[in-house]
Scaffold this active site. Structure first.
Site, PDB file in Angstrom:
ATOM      1  N   THR A 136      41.233  42.837  50.803  1.00 30.03           N
ATOM      2  CA  THR A 136      39.904  43.750  50.152  1.00 30.03           C
ATOM      3  C   THR A 136      39.545  44.242  51.347  1.00 30.03           C
ATOM      4  O   THR A 136      39.774  43.714  52.769  1.00 30.03           O
ATOM      5  CB  THR A 136      38.980  42.681  49.636  1.00 30.03           C
ATOM      6  OG1 THR A 136      37.861  43.105  49.630  1.00 30.03           O
ATOM      7  CG2 THR A 136      38.916  41.143  50.725  1.00 30.03           C
ATOM      8  N   ASP A 137      38.856  45.295  51.453  1.00 31.77           N
ATOM      9  CA  ASP A 137      37.855  45.856  52.430  1.00 31.77           C
ATOM     10  C   ASP A 137      36.744  44.783  53.006  1.00 31.77           C
ATOM     11  O   ASP A 137      36.178  45.100  54.051  1.00 31.77           O
ATOM     12  CB  ASP A 137      37.336  47.189  52.221  1.00 31.77           C
ATOM     13  CG  ASP A 137      36.275  47.033  50.698  1.00 31.77           C
ATOM     14  OD1 ASP A 137      36.216  46.284  50.244  1.00 31.77           O
ATOM     15  OD2 ASP A 137      35.733  48.314  50.635  1.00 31.77           O
ATOM     16  N   GLU A 138      36.478  44.015  52.165  1.00 28.29           N
ATOM     17  CA  GLU A 138      35.197  43.136  52.406  1.00 28.29           C
ATOM     18  C   GLU A 138      35.448  42.184  53.930  1.00 28.29           C
ATOM     19  O   GLU A 138      34.734  41.829  54.291  1.00 28.29           O
ATOM     20  CB  GLU A 138      34.958  42.431  51.258  1.00 28.29           C
ATOM     21  CG  GLU A 138      34.528  43.021  50.008  1.00 28.29           C
ATOM     22  CD  GLU A 138      33.868  42.311  48.947  1.00 28.29           C
ATOM     23  OE1 GLU A 138      32.957  41.378  49.256  1.00 28.29           O
ATOM     24  OE2 GLU A 138      33.767  42.947  47.675  1.00 28.29           O
ATOM     25  N   TYR A 162      33.423  34.382  49.787  1.00 29.17           N
ATOM     26  CA  TYR A 162      34.876  34.944  49.116  1.00 29.17           C
ATOM     27  C   TYR A 162      35.582  35.760  50.378  1.00 29.17           C
ATOM     28  O   TYR A 162      36.794  35.780  50.563  1.00 29.17           O
ATOM     29  CB  TYR A 162      34.274  36.127  48.183  1.00 29.17           C
ATOM     30  CG  TYR A 162      35.426  36.936  47.904  1.00 29.17           C
ATOM     31  CD1 TYR A 162      36.753  36.742  47.227  1.00 29.17           C
ATOM     32  CD2 TYR A 162      35.166  38.528  48.299  1.00 29.17           C
ATOM     33  CE1 TYR A 162      37.605  37.882  47.092  1.00 29.17           C
ATOM     34  CE2 TYR A 162      36.123  39.341  47.860  1.00 29.17           C
ATOM     35  CZ  TYR A 162      37.538  39.062  47.179  1.00 29.17           C
ATOM     36  OH  TYR A 162      38.394  39.995  46.777  1.00 29.17           O
ATOM     37  N   LYS A 166      39.350  35.368  51.957  1.00 30.76           N
ATOM     38  CA  LYS A 166      40.290  36.364  51.885  1.00 30.76           C
ATOM     39  C   LYS A 166      40.978  36.773  53.423  1.00 30.76           C
ATOM     40  O   LYS A 166      41.864  37.080  53.755  1.00 30.76           O
ATOM     41  CB  LYS A 166      40.045  37.746  51.370  1.00 30.76           C
ATOM     42  CG  LYS A 166      39.813  37.708  49.998  1.00 30.76           C
ATOM     43  CD  LYS A 166      41.029  37.312  49.028  1.00 30.76           C
ATOM     44  CE  LYS A 166      41.814  38.226  49.081  1.00 30.76           C
ATOM     45  NZ  LYS A 166      42.953  38.206  48.113  1.00 30.76           N
TER      46      LYS A 166
HETATM   47  P1  NAD Z   1      40.714  38.739  38.920  1.00 27.54           P
HETATM   48  O1  NAD Z   1      39.600  37.730  39.313  1.00 27.54           O
HETATM   49  O2  NAD Z   1      40.396  39.614  37.891  1.00 27.54           O
HETATM   50  O3  NAD Z   1      42.101  38.141  38.797  1.00 27.54           O
HETATM   51  C1  NAD Z   1      42.762  37.008  39.415  1.00 27.54           C
HETATM   52  C2  NAD Z   1      43.836  36.368  38.736  1.00 27.54           C
HETATM   53  O4  NAD Z   1      44.367  35.259  39.385  1.00 27.54           O
HETATM   54  C3  NAD Z   1      43.487  35.733  37.443  1.00 27.54           C
HETATM   55  O5  NAD Z   1      44.537  36.206  36.415  1.00 27.54           O
HETATM   56  C4  NAD Z   1      43.471  34.477  37.742  1.00 27.54           C
HETATM   57  O6  NAD Z   1      43.771  33.549  36.390  1.00 27.54           O
HETATM   58  C5  NAD Z   1      44.620  34.244  38.710  1.00 27.54           C
HETATM   59  N1  NAD Z   1      44.488  33.105  39.422  1.00 27.54           N
HETATM   60  C6  NAD Z   1      43.447  32.347  40.182  1.00 27.54           C
HETATM   61  N2  NAD Z   1      43.585  31.377  40.645  1.00 27.54           N
HETATM   62  C7  NAD Z   1      44.905  31.296  40.848  1.00 27.54           C
HETATM   63  C8  NAD Z   1      45.860  30.040  41.235  1.00 27.54           C
HETATM   64  N3  NAD Z   1      45.492  29.137  41.999  1.00 27.54           N
HETATM   65  N4  NAD Z   1      47.145  30.145  40.606  1.00 27.54           N
HETATM   66  C9  NAD Z   1      47.607  31.140  39.804  1.00 27.54           C
HETATM   67  N5  NAD Z   1      46.702  32.211  39.428  1.00 27.54           N
HETATM   68  C10 NAD Z   1      45.628  32.009  39.794  1.00 27.54           C
HETATM   69  O7  NAD Z   1      40.888  39.540  40.328  1.00 27.54           O
HETATM   70  P2  NAD Z   1      41.081  41.170  40.652  1.00 27.54           P
HETATM   71  O8  NAD Z   1      40.119  41.727  40.561  1.00 27.54           O
HETATM   72  O9  NAD Z   1      42.538  41.651  39.752  1.00 27.54           O
HETATM   73  O10 NAD Z   1      41.929  40.898  42.133  1.00 27.54           O
HETATM   74  C11 NAD Z   1      43.262  40.536  42.398  1.00 27.54           C
HETATM   75  C12 NAD Z   1      43.537  40.649  43.920  1.00 27.54           C
HETATM   76  O11 NAD Z   1      43.076  41.780  44.481  1.00 27.54           O
HETATM   77  C13 NAD Z   1      42.505  39.528  44.541  1.00 27.54           C
HETATM   78  O12 NAD Z   1      43.446  38.792  45.456  1.00 27.54           O
HETATM   79  C14 NAD Z   1      41.386  40.231  44.979  1.00 27.54           C
HETATM   80  O13 NAD Z   1      41.216  39.598  46.184  1.00 27.54           O
HETATM   81  C15 NAD Z   1      41.987  41.644  45.563  1.00 27.54           C
HETATM   82  N6  NAD Z   1      41.214  42.767  45.316  1.00 27.54           N
HETATM   83  C16 NAD Z   1      40.240  42.763  44.465  1.00 27.54           C
HETATM   84  C17 NAD Z   1      39.463  44.116  44.383  1.00 27.54           C
HETATM   85  C18 NAD Z   1      38.501  44.410  43.369  1.00 27.54           C
HETATM   86  O14 NAD Z   1      37.646  45.546  43.438  1.00 27.54           O
HETATM   87  N7  NAD Z   1      38.542  43.754  42.210  1.00 27.54           N
HETATM   88  C19 NAD Z   1      39.386  45.026  45.652  1.00 27.54           C
HETATM   89  C20 NAD Z   1      40.201  44.825  46.574  1.00 27.54           C
HETATM   90  C21 NAD Z   1      41.056  43.530  46.583  1.00 27.54           C
HETATM   91  P1  TYD Z   2      30.695  43.572  42.502  1.00 30.98           P
HETATM   92  O1  TYD Z   2      31.222  44.252  41.386  1.00 30.98           O
HETATM   93  O2  TYD Z   2      30.264  42.269  42.364  1.00 30.98           O
HETATM   94  O3  TYD Z   2      31.760  43.890  43.662  1.00 30.98           O
HETATM   95  P2  TYD Z   2      31.627  43.514  45.305  1.00 30.98           P
HETATM   96  O4  TYD Z   2      30.485  42.576  45.527  1.00 30.98           O
HETATM   97  O5  TYD Z   2      32.787  42.992  45.795  1.00 30.98           O
HETATM   98  O6  TYD Z   2      31.341  44.601  45.917  1.00 30.98           O
HETATM   99  O7  TYD Z   2      29.351  44.181  43.138  1.00 30.98           O
HETATM  100  C1  TYD Z   2      29.344  45.705  43.476  1.00 30.98           C
HETATM  101  C2  TYD Z   2      27.775  46.038  43.980  1.00 30.98           C
HETATM  102  O8  TYD Z   2      26.881  45.960  42.932  1.00 30.98           O
HETATM  103  C3  TYD Z   2      27.556  44.871  44.971  1.00 30.98           C
HETATM  104  O9  TYD Z   2      26.790  45.811  46.137  1.00 30.98           O
HETATM  105  C4  TYD Z   2      26.621  44.323  44.457  1.00 30.98           C
HETATM  106  C5  TYD Z   2      26.018  45.019  43.115  1.00 30.98           C
HETATM  107  N1  TYD Z   2      25.807  44.421  41.868  1.00 30.98           N
HETATM  108  C6  TYD Z   2      24.546  44.581  41.418  1.00 30.98           C
HETATM  109  O10 TYD Z   2      23.722  45.302  41.489  1.00 30.98           O
HETATM  110  N2  TYD Z   2      24.090  43.774  39.989  1.00 30.98           N
HETATM  111  C7  TYD Z   2      25.148  43.171  39.406  1.00 30.98           C
HETATM  112  O11 TYD Z   2      24.786  42.523  38.636  1.00 30.98           O
HETATM  113  C8  TYD Z   2      26.392  42.959  39.990  1.00 30.98           C
HETATM  114  C9  TYD Z   2      27.365  42.161  39.407  1.00 30.98           C
HETATM  115  C10 TYD Z   2      26.614  43.603  41.207  1.00 30.98           C
END
Ligand code: NAD
Ligand code: TYD
Length: 356
Positions: A136-138, A162, A166
């Site tokens: 992630t960018d975070e 989180y 990561k």
């Molecule tokens: P998500 O929470 O929707 O899905 C995570 C999946 O991992 C779920 O299906 C869960 O059951 C599985 N999981 C969790 N713990 C596990 C374990 N111990 N063993 C096996 N499976 C397990 O997450 P997402 O949003 O799809 O993100 C996927 C990846 O991308 C993550 O690594 C996250 O850090 C990264 N990522 C997400 C975003 C975003 O905006 N959502 C952005 C950048 C990177």
């Molecule tokens: P989120 O979707 O949780 O992603 P991340 O924290 O990984 O960026 O949140 C996106 C942005 O929206 C973040 O600045 C927090 C804000 N946010 C709200 O304002 N209200 C909400 O209920 C949630 C879940 C997030």
């Protein structure tokens, strides 16, 4: 299984399931999905491919080293795409333990078992093996309003449990390249949105609340900035890095759409005004409610995808306007999916986090 199988971890989550669907629609080789099915994992996301002979699902934990070792020996994947993680910042604030367990220890276990499997391969297979870590960018922390966007050389400065977990996993992946020569690639991506996202994250949460006439919680002053990417663009970027990325390198992936949270929320509301004029509360934006800020809330993220563009020729296809329209339409059209995921543990989480 056909040769050239890839192993995906966390493929029943939001990005993972979009990736599996895209992979099977665009590539010929097969895919194994190892997922623990936490609250965020939903096999229904993959019902469209459940009968595809190239797809196999295995419920299991990446921390279970025996299981991972056996899986690797049995199926001999040419690549591992590692999505599995605890992924929600707010949950990491309430309870960081699972984040350390899965994101740090789980990635470590996977790396160790991958190294053992990879070391036993013939030279040709060893050279072509890939471990692609999805991050992630975070990990880069928070930007000021005029700072340049994050590049692959930006120093790590994670601020939430989180992002710290990561960041730790990214460092382990890096170390396995430098120490053991494992063929790793790391991608760091900005905020994704699109179909199948669990409605604890901003975009689906706003859509669901707006459709049902519930208050839309905006943290703090709503001026925090994120760079939004449509999930299919992220999945294409991962496939590009897998195919052409240089091992040991990291790649930043962004959507090129920096937006304030309040702008994201208002865009969703106006899209719903058009698509759902008969909802309980219209215009939907009257539901917006400013609520207390998230502790340690990062102010701004912005990603430079210049390296993806210049080295690998990748660019996102969707603008925010086109991607958010598709996304809102998807949630409008998929009420049974919403009902399926908003029961049980979801209600409990909403009560804890929002007291509403
Ligand atoms: P998500 O929470 O929707 O899905 C995570 C999946 O991992 C779920 O299906 C869960 O059951 C599985 N999981 C969790 N713990 C596990 C374990 N111990 N063993 C096996 N499976 C397990 O997450 P997402 O949003 O799809 O993100 C996927 C990846 O991308 C993550 O690594 C996250 O850090 C990264 N990522 C997400 C975003 C975003 O905006 N959502 C952005 C950048 C990177
Ligand atoms: P989120 O979707 O949780 O992603 P991340 O924290 O990984 O960026 O949140 C996106 C942005 O929206 C973040 O600045 C927090 C804000 N946010 C709200 O304002 N209200 C909400 O209920 C949630 C879940 C997030």
């Amino acid at each position: 299984m056909q040769p050239e199988t890839i192993l995906v971890t966390g493929g029943a989550g939001f990005i993972g399931s979009n990736f599996v669907l895209q992979w099977l629609a665009s590539e010929s080789s097969s895919i194994i999905n190892l997922d623990k099915l936490t609250y965020a994992g939903n096999p229904a996301n993959l019902s469209a491919v459940s009968h595809d002979r190239r797809y196999r699902f295995l419920q299991g934990d990446i921390c279970d080293r025996e299981l991972v070792a056996e899986l690797l020996i049995t199926h001999r994947p040419r690549a591992i795409i590692h999505f599995a993680a605890e992924s929600h910042v707010d949950r990491s604030i309430h309870g960081p333990d699972d984040f350390i367990r899965t994101n740090v220890n789980g990635t470590f276990s996977l790396l160790e078992e991958s190294r053992a499997y990879w070391s036993g391969l013939a030279k040709k297979e060893r050279d072509s093996f890939r471990f692609l870590h999805v991050s992630t960018d975070e990990v880069y922390g928070s930007l000021g309003p005029d700072d340049p966007a994050f590049t692959e050389r930006t120093q790590y400065a994670p601020n939430s449990p989180y992002s710290a977990s990561k960041a730790a996993s990214d460092h382990l992946v890096r170390a396995y390249f430098h120490t053991y020569g494992l063929r790793v690639l790391t991608t760091n991506c900005s905020n994704n949105y699109g179909p199948y996202q669990f409605p604890e994250k901003l975009v689906p949460l706003v859509i669901l609340h707006a459709m049902s006439g519930k208050a839309i919680p905006v943290y703090g002053d709503g001026q925090n900035v994120r760079d939004w990417i449509y999930v299919a663009d992220h999945c294409e970027a991962i496939r590009t890095v897998l195919a052409r990325g240089r091992t040991g390198e990291t790649y930043n992936i962004g959507g090129g759409n920096e937006m304030k949270n309040i702008e994201v929320v208002e865009t969703i509301c106006s899209t719903l005004d058009e698509l759902r004029p008969n909802d309980p509360v219209v215009p939907h934006k009257v539901l917006i409610k400013f609520v207390p800020d998230r502790p340690g809330h990062d102010r701004r993220y912005a990603m430079s995808s210049a390296k993806m563009e210049s080295d690998l020729g990748w660019k996102p296809r969707e603008t925010f306007a086109s991607g958010i329209r598709k996304t809102v339409q998807w949630y409008v059209d998929n009420q049974p999916w919403i009902e399926n995921v908003t029961s049980g543990s979801y209600r409990q989480w909403m009560a804890t986090q929002y007291s509403m």
